[in-house]
Motif scaffolding. Structure first.
Motif, PDB file in Angstrom:
ATOM      1  N   ASN A 119       0.852  -1.184   0.000  1.00  0.00           N
ATOM      2  CA  ASN A 119       0.000   0.000   0.000  1.00  0.00           C
ATOM      3  C   ASN A 119       0.890   1.237   0.000  1.00  0.00           C
ATOM      4  OD1 ASN A 119      -2.811  -1.031   0.442  1.00  0.00           O
ATOM      5  ND2 ASN A 119      -1.786  -1.961   2.190  1.00  0.00           N
ATOM      6  N   LEU A 120       0.494   2.227  -0.790  1.00  0.00           N
ATOM      7  CA  LEU A 120       1.197   3.494  -0.818  1.00  0.00           C
ATOM      8  C   LEU A 120       0.161   4.588  -0.976  1.00  0.00           C
ATOM      9  CD1 LEU A 120       3.908   5.035  -0.969  1.00  0.00           C
ATOM     10  CD2 LEU A 120       3.777   4.767  -3.456  1.00  0.00           C
ATOM     11  N   GLY A 121       0.248   5.615  -0.156  1.00  0.00           N
ATOM     12  CA  GLY A 121      -0.729   6.703  -0.228  1.00  0.00           C
ATOM     13  C   GLY A 121      -0.097   8.042   0.077  1.00  0.00           C
ATOM     14  N   ASP A 170      -1.378  12.426   0.788  1.00  0.00           N
ATOM     15  CA  ASP A 170      -2.394  13.471   0.918  1.00  0.00           C
ATOM     16  C   ASP A 170      -1.681  14.811   0.892  1.00  0.00           C
ATOM     17  OD1 ASP A 170      -4.851  11.849   1.626  1.00  0.00           O
ATOM     18  OD2 ASP A 170      -3.477  11.206   3.208  1.00  0.00           O
ATOM     19  N   GLY A 219      -5.685  13.699  -2.555  1.00  0.00           N
ATOM     20  CA  GLY A 219      -4.994  12.526  -2.038  1.00  0.00           C
ATOM     21  C   GLY A 219      -5.258  11.310  -2.887  1.00  0.00           C
ATOM     22  N   SER A 247      -4.187   6.719  -3.175  1.00  0.00           N
ATOM     23  CA  SER A 247      -3.451   5.545  -2.705  1.00  0.00           C
ATOM     24  C   SER A 247      -3.530   4.444  -3.758  1.00  0.00           C
ATOM     25  CB  SER A 247      -4.015   5.037  -1.373  1.00  0.00           C
ATOM     26  OG  SER A 247      -5.328   4.556  -1.549  1.00  0.00           O
ATOM     27  N   ASN A 306      -3.161   0.062  -3.882  1.00  0.00           N
ATOM     28  CA  ASN A 306      -3.037  -1.212  -3.166  1.00  0.00           C
ATOM     29  C   ASN A 306      -2.680  -2.271  -4.198  1.00  0.00           C
ATOM     30  OD1 ASN A 306      -4.563  -3.935  -2.550  1.00  0.00           O
ATOM     31  ND2 ASN A 306      -3.957  -3.037  -0.603  1.00  0.00           N
ATOM     32  N   TRP A 323      -6.623   1.484  -7.315  1.00  0.00           N
ATOM     33  CA  TRP A 323      -6.246   2.892  -7.158  1.00  0.00           C
ATOM     34  C   TRP A 323      -7.406   3.658  -6.537  1.00  0.00           C
ATOM     35  CZ3 TRP A 323      -1.438   4.512  -8.835  1.00  0.00           C
ATOM     36  CH2 TRP A 323      -0.746   3.635  -9.662  1.00  0.00           C
ATOM     37  N   ASP A 324      -7.113   4.543  -5.606  1.00  0.00           N
ATOM     38  CA  ASP A 324      -8.101   5.438  -5.005  1.00  0.00           C
ATOM     39  C   ASP A 324      -7.579   6.865  -5.118  1.00  0.00           C
ATOM     40  OD1 ASP A 324      -9.943   3.494  -3.786  1.00  0.00           O
ATOM     41  OD2 ASP A 324      -8.233   3.010  -2.514  1.00  0.00           O
ATOM     42  N   THR A 350     -12.531   5.295  -7.184  1.00  0.00           N
ATOM     43  CA  THR A 350     -11.802   4.051  -6.955  1.00  0.00           C
ATOM     44  C   THR A 350     -11.879   3.230  -8.223  1.00  0.00           C
ATOM     45  OG1 THR A 350     -12.407   4.053  -4.634  1.00  0.00           O
ATOM     46  CG2 THR A 350     -11.656   1.964  -5.541  1.00  0.00           C
TER      47      THR A 350
END
Length: 124
Positions: free
Chosen positions: A23-25, A27, A38, A40, A42, A65-66, A84
């Motif tokens: 996971n990488l996010g 903001d 923002g 993220s 997964n 992707w979000d 998403t």
């Protein structure tokens, strides 16, 4: 990494338990503006797991992707637009099992789709 003693290996792990996920996010709120952005990602790699001695399931790689944009009207009221999307490729699982003397394979393909929402958030 799990191992199920009652199921012969290899890949005798608990169902739906990949070796790893990532996971990488991030903001960011723009100074002097009411806007924040923002997002993220997964990532789950492809993996196999054995449900029984006769049944093996193979799951494909999955990426989700979000992203969001957040507008702050004041400290208690915000408007959030979020999107998403799974990886544009289809998510595929192969279920192989031995029935008598024959090897059978069932393929399940789930289409990727985009989910979006617009929400008004209020603190009470």
């Amino acid at each position: 990494r799990s191992r199920v003693d009652g199921v012969p290996g290899p890949d005798n792990r608990l169902a739906m338990q990949p070796d790893m996920t990532g996971n990488l996010g991030a903001d960011y709120r723009f100074r002097g503006t009411p806007l924040a952005l923002g997002g993220s990602v997964n990532w789950t790699p492809a993996y196999d797991y054995r449900q029984t001695a006769e049944q093996l399931e193979r799951l494909a790689r999955k990426v989700v992707w979000d992203a969001y944009a957040l507008w702050h009207f004041d400290p208690s009221i915000r408007l959030r637009l979020s999107v998403t999307t799974p990886d544009p490729r289809d998510f595929r699982s192969d279920n192989t099992y031995l029935a008598g003397d024959q090897l059978q394979n069932i393929v399940d393909v789930r289409k990727g789709n985009v989910v979006s929402s617009l929400r008004l958030e209020m603190r009470l």
